[in-house]
Motif scaffolding. Structure first.
Motif, PDB file in Angstrom:
ATOM      1  N   ARG A   9      13.906  -5.242   3.514  1.00 41.72           N
ATOM      2  CA  ARG A   9      12.933  -5.970   4.331  1.00 41.72           C
ATOM      3  C   ARG A   9      11.599  -5.623   3.688  1.00 41.72           C
ATOM      4  O   ARG A   9      11.265  -4.443   3.522  1.00 41.72           O
ATOM      5  CB  ARG A   9      13.034  -5.502   5.777  1.00 41.72           C
ATOM      6  CG  ARG A   9      11.993  -6.085   6.738  1.00 41.72           C
ATOM      7  CD  ARG A   9      10.794  -5.169   6.864  1.00 41.72           C
ATOM      8  NE  ARG A   9       9.894  -5.578   7.933  1.00 41.72           N
ATOM      9  CZ  ARG A   9       8.696  -5.057   8.121  1.00 41.72           C
ATOM     10  NH1 ARG A   9       8.253  -4.103   7.328  1.00 41.72           N
ATOM     11  NH2 ARG A   9       7.951  -5.456   9.104  1.00 41.72           N
ATOM     12  N   ARG A  46       7.902   1.107  21.161  1.00 40.30           N
ATOM     13  CA  ARG A  46       8.492   2.083  20.240  1.00 40.30           C
ATOM     14  C   ARG A  46       9.017   3.337  20.937  1.00 40.30           C
ATOM     15  O   ARG A  46       9.347   4.330  20.277  1.00 40.30           O
ATOM     16  CB  ARG A  46       7.432   2.499  19.213  1.00 40.30           C
ATOM     17  CG  ARG A  46       6.949   1.342  18.359  1.00 40.30           C
ATOM     18  CD  ARG A  46       5.824   1.723  17.430  1.00 40.30           C
ATOM     19  NE  ARG A  46       5.515   0.627  16.522  1.00 40.30           N
ATOM     20  CZ  ARG A  46       4.588   0.687  15.571  1.00 40.30           C
ATOM     21  NH1 ARG A  46       3.868   1.792  15.414  1.00 40.30           N
ATOM     22  NH2 ARG A  46       4.380  -0.338  14.774  1.00 40.30           N
ATOM     23  N   MET A  79      -1.863  -9.515  12.021  1.00 44.35           N
ATOM     24  CA  MET A  79      -1.156  -9.567  10.737  1.00 44.35           C
ATOM     25  C   MET A  79      -1.379 -10.875   9.991  1.00 44.35           C
ATOM     26  O   MET A  79      -0.738 -11.130   8.997  1.00 44.35           O
ATOM     27  CB  MET A  79       0.339  -9.385  10.970  1.00 44.35           C
ATOM     28  CG  MET A  79       0.742  -7.975  11.283  1.00 44.35           C
ATOM     29  SD  MET A  79       0.453  -6.867   9.901  1.00 44.35           S
ATOM     30  CE  MET A  79       1.626  -7.497   8.713  1.00 44.35           C
ATOM     31  N   VAL A 138       4.740  -6.595   4.778  1.00 44.65           N
ATOM     32  CA  VAL A 138       3.497  -7.297   4.426  1.00 44.65           C
ATOM     33  C   VAL A 138       3.678  -8.092   3.123  1.00 44.65           C
ATOM     34  O   VAL A 138       2.859  -8.022   2.204  1.00 44.65           O
ATOM     35  CB  VAL A 138       2.309  -6.312   4.290  1.00 44.65           C
ATOM     36  CG1 VAL A 138       0.986  -7.069   4.342  1.00 44.65           C
ATOM     37  CG2 VAL A 138       2.300  -5.261   5.366  1.00 44.65           C
ATOM     38  N   ARG A 182       0.875  -0.785  19.412  1.00 43.46           N
ATOM     39  CA  ARG A 182       2.302  -1.087  19.426  1.00 43.46           C
ATOM     40  C   ARG A 182       3.198   0.025  19.955  1.00 43.46           C
ATOM     41  O   ARG A 182       4.416  -0.083  19.889  1.00 43.46           O
ATOM     42  CB  ARG A 182       2.713  -1.460  17.997  1.00 43.46           C
ATOM     43  CG  ARG A 182       1.905  -2.631  17.428  1.00 43.46           C
ATOM     44  CD  ARG A 182       1.929  -2.677  15.917  1.00 43.46           C
ATOM     45  NE  ARG A 182       1.259  -1.506  15.357  1.00 43.46           N
ATOM     46  CZ  ARG A 182       1.246  -1.181  14.070  1.00 43.46           C
ATOM     47  NH1 ARG A 182       1.870  -1.935  13.206  1.00 43.46           N
ATOM     48  NH2 ARG A 182       0.610  -0.094  13.652  1.00 43.46           N
ATOM     49  N   PHE A 217      -5.913  -3.032  11.562  1.00 46.30           N
ATOM     50  CA  PHE A 217      -5.907  -2.105  12.703  1.00 46.30           C
ATOM     51  C   PHE A 217      -7.293  -1.929  13.318  1.00 46.30           C
ATOM     52  O   PHE A 217      -7.496  -1.072  14.171  1.00 46.30           O
ATOM     53  CB  PHE A 217      -5.395  -0.726  12.265  1.00 46.30           C
ATOM     54  CG  PHE A 217      -3.957  -0.707  11.804  1.00 46.30           C
ATOM     55  CD1 PHE A 217      -3.032  -1.604  12.301  1.00 46.30           C
ATOM     56  CD2 PHE A 217      -3.521   0.248  10.884  1.00 46.30           C
ATOM     57  CE1 PHE A 217      -1.707  -1.576  11.891  1.00 46.30           C
ATOM     58  CE2 PHE A 217      -2.201   0.291  10.469  1.00 46.30           C
ATOM     59  CZ  PHE A 217      -1.288  -0.623  10.962  1.00 46.30           C
ATOM     60  N   HIS A 271       0.857  -1.194   0.000  1.00 48.83           N
ATOM     61  CA  HIS A 271       0.000   0.000   0.000  1.00 48.83           C
ATOM     62  C   HIS A 271       0.885   1.232   0.000  1.00 48.83           C
ATOM     63  O   HIS A 271       2.051   1.167   0.384  1.00 48.83           O
ATOM     64  CB  HIS A 271      -0.864   0.006   1.270  1.00 48.83           C
ATOM     65  CG  HIS A 271      -0.061  -0.287   2.513  1.00 48.83           C
ATOM     66  ND1 HIS A 271       0.033  -1.550   3.041  1.00 48.83           N
ATOM     67  CD2 HIS A 271       0.714   0.494   3.286  1.00 48.83           C
ATOM     68  CE1 HIS A 271       0.821  -1.533   4.103  1.00 48.83           C
ATOM     69  NE2 HIS A 271       1.262  -0.306   4.274  1.00 48.83           N
TER      70      HIS A 271
HETATM   71  C1  BGC Z   1       4.774  -3.188   9.644  1.00 46.71           C
HETATM   72  C2  BGC Z   1       3.857  -2.451  10.542  1.00 46.71           C
HETATM   73  C3  BGC Z   1       2.911  -1.654   9.679  1.00 46.71           C
HETATM   74  C4  BGC Z   1       2.188  -2.540   8.676  1.00 46.71           C
HETATM   75  C5  BGC Z   1       1.550  -1.756   7.593  1.00 46.71           C
HETATM   76  C6  BGC Z   1       3.831  -4.119   8.971  1.00 46.71           C
HETATM   77  O1  BGC Z   1       3.746  -5.307   9.185  1.00 46.71           O
HETATM   78  O2  BGC Z   1       5.803  -3.867  10.276  1.00 46.71           O
HETATM   79  O3  BGC Z   1       4.536  -1.636  11.441  1.00 46.71           O
HETATM   80  O4  BGC Z   1       1.971  -1.023  10.483  1.00 46.71           O
HETATM   81  O5  BGC Z   1       3.071  -3.420   8.058  1.00 46.71           O
HETATM   82  O6  BGC Z   1       2.518  -1.265   6.725  1.00 46.71           O
END
Ligand code: BGC
Length: 563
Positions: free
Chosen positions: A224, A440, A249, A227, A436, A167, A122
């Motif tokens: 890295r 942080r 997730m 998603v 989270r 979320f 996204h």
């Molecule tokens: C990141 C998260 C983020 C989400 C959406 C992930 O898994 O590590 O911190 O909120 O992707 O981008």
């Protein structure tokens, strides 16, 4: 310029690089930097790239092989930078592209490789493509780069399907037409400010190839991939209801129409080829939350990504049988596709392991812990287990990921004031999930001084708790028993005994509460039970907790060389 020249690696490193299967990422210890909370050079309360550069010597002293930086690209920061508005520039909050280049070459000069975060599922709703899509209207090429759909119901007043955002709340938001009437809906698996791309559109593929090349040309050592299991959605976008209390997730057993669709693998095969055009073993690491290790291993088949986060391992409870099973299963499943296993205990999306390992109630990923959470951890128990868990993890073959602050033994911050919370999870669930933010909070570098050395001004985007002084890096440097010194010594020994490579042999006979294995000349014994475990006359190379004698106490891991 090749990386080996840039980093000034020696002859031995050159030889190692020439050997098949000896790529750096197979054995590396990779330290995650969450830039907004690492170090703040300009004092605005948010960490930045010059802050990273200033502290590279600390990371070199710690002994890490590489750093991974969470996103620092241009972003309105609705999800702490995981909402990218321009993939090829640095957000002014974090500095400039020149600051990035300076950080990259300073890291390379110290032999530290650099991985950056890539967010392909996204963009931000402020990305020029999304703004163009809103302006262009239904059926346009601009809308075809995202997932716009007409709503259901008589006048399109209902979302196109029942999907929920990771979320919380619906995964669809409705647009407003230029004349003020309600328009189409767009999909956002995360926050409404994070519209999902349509990866069935070749234009999206082309754009991400350009973005990969942009950073590879600058000299990054890999990505890295955020998603990584989410890019492709099932045809027809069928309804789906997740099980109650599912980890946000993903990771549930059932088929989920927005996770782990077969088509994602084509994307990574394409990227594998692109990355392979560059020298220096550039690597791709998947963030893919999947129900089994075997499924995650599909992301690291020889022509796909190089690594995938081992979230099965991260989510394993403090239980010897469960740990043995996940370690064994990981080595087997990743080994079957020729990839190293990775190991990870903490990151910016989960409760820090110095707290998580002492939780006494279920806590699905993404929920976080706060003042009213059930089963809150006892701090001493959590820290002791975390030290034992890391001492175990760093003896395992493969690549290990560390999250900034775990080397200080930082706990989750549980009592953040509600008004300070910033995670979209907190807002989208109406405070039902804390989210989270607790993992942080900006790092404490010094016991004294403004913001504990995070900066010179005392500003901090999340408030640091008073007890941060006791965890500060300068205090720990001076204390031989500190968590910082434990990590430093573990990394030194891991390198000396080449523990990242080679076989693991299980050792039996220590009882059900013990995880014990042999790594070449080293034996590793982790006691997860309540009773001490007698080992006889051995000289310990390292102990996660200091103790006298030869009986390993509860929640303690030791390494020793056999006589
Ligand atoms: C990141 C998260 C983020 C989400 C959406 C992930 O898994 O590590 O911190 O909120 O992707 O981008």
């Amino acid at each position: 310029m090749t990386f080996t020249q840039a980093a000034g690696l020696g002859v031995a490193d050159e030889l190692a690089l020439a050997m098949p299967g000896s790529e750096w990422w197979r054995t590396a210890v990779i330290y995650q930097i969450y830039p907004r909370s690492f170090a703040d050079a300009n004092g605005d309360g948010v960490g930045d790239l010059p802050g990273v550069t200033e502290h590279l010597d600390d990371l070199q002293r710690l002994g890490v092989d590489a750093i991974w930086l969470s996103p620092f690209m241009t972003s309105p920061q609705k999800d702490a930078g995981y909402d990218v508005a321009d993939y090829c520039d640095v957000d002014p909050l974090f500095g400039t592209l020149d600051d990035f280049d300076a950080m990259l070459s300073a890291a390379h000069a110290r032999g530290i490789r650099v991985i950056v975060d890539l967010v392909p599922n996204h963009s931000s709703d402020q990305h020029v493509w999304f703004q163009e899509a809103l302006a262009a209207g239904p059926g346009s090429a601009a809308r075809a780069r995202y997932l716009f759909r007409d709503g259901k119901g008589e006048s399109g007043e209902l979302p196109p399907n029942n999907w929920e955002s990771v979320f919380g709340g619906p995964a669809w938001s409705r647009t407003t037409n230029p004349d003020g009437t309600p328009g189409q809906w767009y999909l956002h698996i995360f926050d409404a400010s994070q519209p999902d791309f349509d990866w069935s559109n070749p234009v999206v593929w082309e754009e991400f190839r350009r973005i990969l090349r942009f950073w590879l040309d600058r000299g990054v050592d890999g990505f890295r991939v955020d998603v990584a299991h989410g890019l492709i959605k099932a045809d027809g976008l069928p309804d789906y209801t997740p099980p109650t209390d599912a980890a946000s997730m993903g990771g549930e057993e059932s088929d989920v129409p927005y996770w782990a669709q077969e088509g994602v693998h084509e994307v990574y095969r394409d990227w594998h080829k692109l990355v392979a055009e560059y020298d220096g073993d550039r690597a791709l690491c998947a963030e893919a939350w999947l129900p089994t290790i075997e499924k995650t291993a599909l992301w690291v088949r020889p022509d796909e990504m190089h690594q995938a986060f081992n979230f099965e391992y991260l989510q394993t409870k403090w239980d010897a049988a469960a740990l043995r099973a996940v370690i064994d299963g990981s080595i087997r499943a990743y080994g079957a596709v020729g990839a190293p296993s990775t190991w990870v205990l903490s990151n910016h999306d989960v409760v820090r392991h110095a707290s998580r390992l002492a939780l006494t109630a279920e806590n699905p990923q993404g929920y976080g812990i706060g003042p009213d959470s059930p089963g809150k951890p006892i701090a001493d128990v959590g820290l002791r287990r975390a030290r034992a868990a890391t001492t175990l993890m760093l003896a395992l073959p493969g690549s290990a990921y560390l999250y900034q602050g775990e080397e200080l033994g930082l706990p989750e911050v549980i009592d953040l004031p509600d008004a300070a919370r910033q995670d979209p999870t907190w807002f989208r669930t109406g405070g039902e999930r804390y989210g989270r933010d607790g993992c942080r909070v900006p790092l404490p570098w010094t016991a004294e001084g403004a913001a504990h050395g995070f900066n010179d001004t005392g500003a901090s985007w999340l408030p640091q708790p008073a007890e941060w002084a006791a965890f500060a890096r300068d205090v720990q440097q001076a204390d031989p028993r500190s968590t910082l010194n434990l990590y430093t010594r573990l990394l030194e020994l891991r390198a000396r005994f080449s523990l990242g490579a080679g076989e693991l042999e299980w050792l039996e006979g220590y009882g059900p509460d013990v995880v014990a294995f042999r790594r070449g000349a080293l034996d590793v014994v982790a006691n997860l039970g309540d009773a001490a475990v007698e080992l006889g006359a051995v000289g310990f190379l390292i102990q996660s907790e200091a103790f006298d004698g030869t009986a390993v106490p509860a929640d303690t891991t030791v390494w020793f060389e056999r006589a």
